[in-house]
Write a protein that holds these residues in place. Structure first.
Motif, short mmCIF file in Angstrom:
data_model
loop_
_atom_site.label_atom_id
_atom_site.label_comp_id
_atom_site.label_asym_id
_atom_site.label_seq_id
_atom_site.Cartn_x
_atom_site.Cartn_y
_atom_site.Cartn_z
N GLN A 1 0.80 -1.23 0.00
CA GLN A 1 0.00 0.00 0.00
C GLN A 1 0.83 1.28 0.00
OE1 GLN A 1 -2.71 -0.70 3.27
NE2 GLN A 1 -4.38 -1.20 1.86
N SER B 1 -5.78 3.55 -5.91
CA SER B 1 -6.86 3.24 -4.98
C SER B 1 -7.65 2.02 -5.45
CB SER B 1 -7.80 4.43 -4.84
OG SER B 1 -7.13 5.51 -4.25
N ARG B 2 -7.88 1.93 -6.74
CA ARG B 2 -8.61 0.79 -7.29
C ARG B 2 -7.83 -0.50 -7.08
NH1 ARG B 2 -8.63 2.18 -12.48
NH2 ARG B 2 -6.94 0.79 -13.00
N SER C 1 -7.97 -1.42 -3.42
CA SER C 1 -9.31 -1.87 -3.06
C SER C 1 -9.56 -3.30 -3.52
CB SER C 1 -10.33 -0.92 -3.68
OG SER C 1 -11.63 -1.40 -3.49
N ARG C 2 -9.19 -3.59 -4.75
CA ARG C 2 -9.45 -4.93 -5.30
C ARG C 2 -8.60 -5.98 -4.59
NH1 ARG C 2 -10.10 -3.56 -11.79
NH2 ARG C 2 -12.05 -2.42 -11.53
N SER D 1 -7.39 -5.77 -1.49
CA SER D 1 -7.85 -5.97 -0.12
C SER D 1 -9.13 -6.78 -0.08
CB SER D 1 -8.00 -4.66 0.64
OG SER D 1 -8.44 -3.63 -0.17
#
Length: 87
Positions: A55, A73-74, A77-78, A80
């Motif tokens: 991250q 961010s995408r 997000s995917r 995680s």
């Protein structure tokens, strides 16, 4: 071909920037690959640790201009969501 001194300087700067960005992108991809491998092995602890390490690298790529903020961010997000689904 660059003819003016300014164009020659810009060409030199672009080469340097390209090599720095290439190294940054490669480093980030390595961190992402480690997360992917941990997910594939099914080890939730390793995947969580790898994601925690990846991250800040991804966001550093954003501040350095290698990636767009939404792209990073995408990806986070995917990844995680996939790590969370291992439970």
């Amino acid at each position: 071909m660059a003819n003016s001194p300014q164009a020659k300087k810009r060409a030199r700067q672009n080469e340097k920037r390209f090599s720095v960005n290439k190294a940054r992108r490669s480093r980030i991809r390595t961190y992402l690959r480690k997360v992917e491998e941990a997910i594939a092995s099914g080890d939730k602890d390793a995947a969580t640790a790898a994601l925690r390490a990846a991250q800040p690298e991804l966001m550093r790529g954003v501040t350095k201009g290698v990636y767009h903020k939404n792209t990073a961010s995408r990806k986070i997000s995917r990844l995680s969501a996939r790590v969370k689904a291992l439970a």
